[in-house]
Design an enzyme around this catalytic site. Sequence first.
Site: not given
Length: 266
Positions: A2, A113
């Site tokens: 992340c 992402e």
Amino acid sequence: MCGRYASARKKHELLEEFQIEQDGEPDKELGADYNVAPTKNVYAVLSRVPHEAERAVRQLRILKWGLVPAWAKDPSIGSRLINARAETLAEKPSYRRAFAKRRCLLPADGYFEWMPVEPERTNPDGESEGRSGRGHKQGKKKQPYFIHPADGGVLAMAGLYEFWKDPSRADDDPLQWLVSCTVITTDAEDHLGRIHDRMPMMIERDRWAEWLDPKLTDTERASELLVPAESGRLTAYAVSTDVNNVRNNGPDLIKPLPEAGEPALF
């Protein structure tokens, strides 16, 4: 991993959402940030026992994203410790002490992402074969996706925090102590895994109190609280590549691309 997320809720909303008992930074408020990047200041929910108090109090604090272990020689190591793998928290020297005593929640609206995609190509007849042309090697282009709770609620990411003392500063210097944090990650659920193989670990509301409890020092029990999100809890859609640049910010970064249509539930 992340490496970017969005955190746009106002402070008073977080104070209410997480049932905060003490505002640890009453004179400070972070603005809406749709492109939170490593080394930025972020909100964190944690429980600590105030001086001369009898119990832990749930607090909202502002921490620096990128964990700096207490033993670090300088804070630059934090830029490499933005994520901690759930599978090795109790083993890694950088995280094991924090995992046993200093767990937190990092509020987010969602995270980003990037999924590798294949460039457009044409066949001998000049017709487009799209991104799935047979035998075509995967290109280097990456498409960003915004992934967030399907119900529009807050994403409570599991995190760890740590204190680092700057030896170059005087004891009465308010900047002597740096408080930093990291996001715990896990294997992505099957459908989200098509975008990226890792994802932030979510902590569901009914486990917040136990996860934050500083009296819980048994890492085996703490590990049992790390349960990946159930299928269908998160929704994902493609967004503009403007998010690639950390200097860009604003709500447009989390808007679905026109051609993306309705968000896909995963």
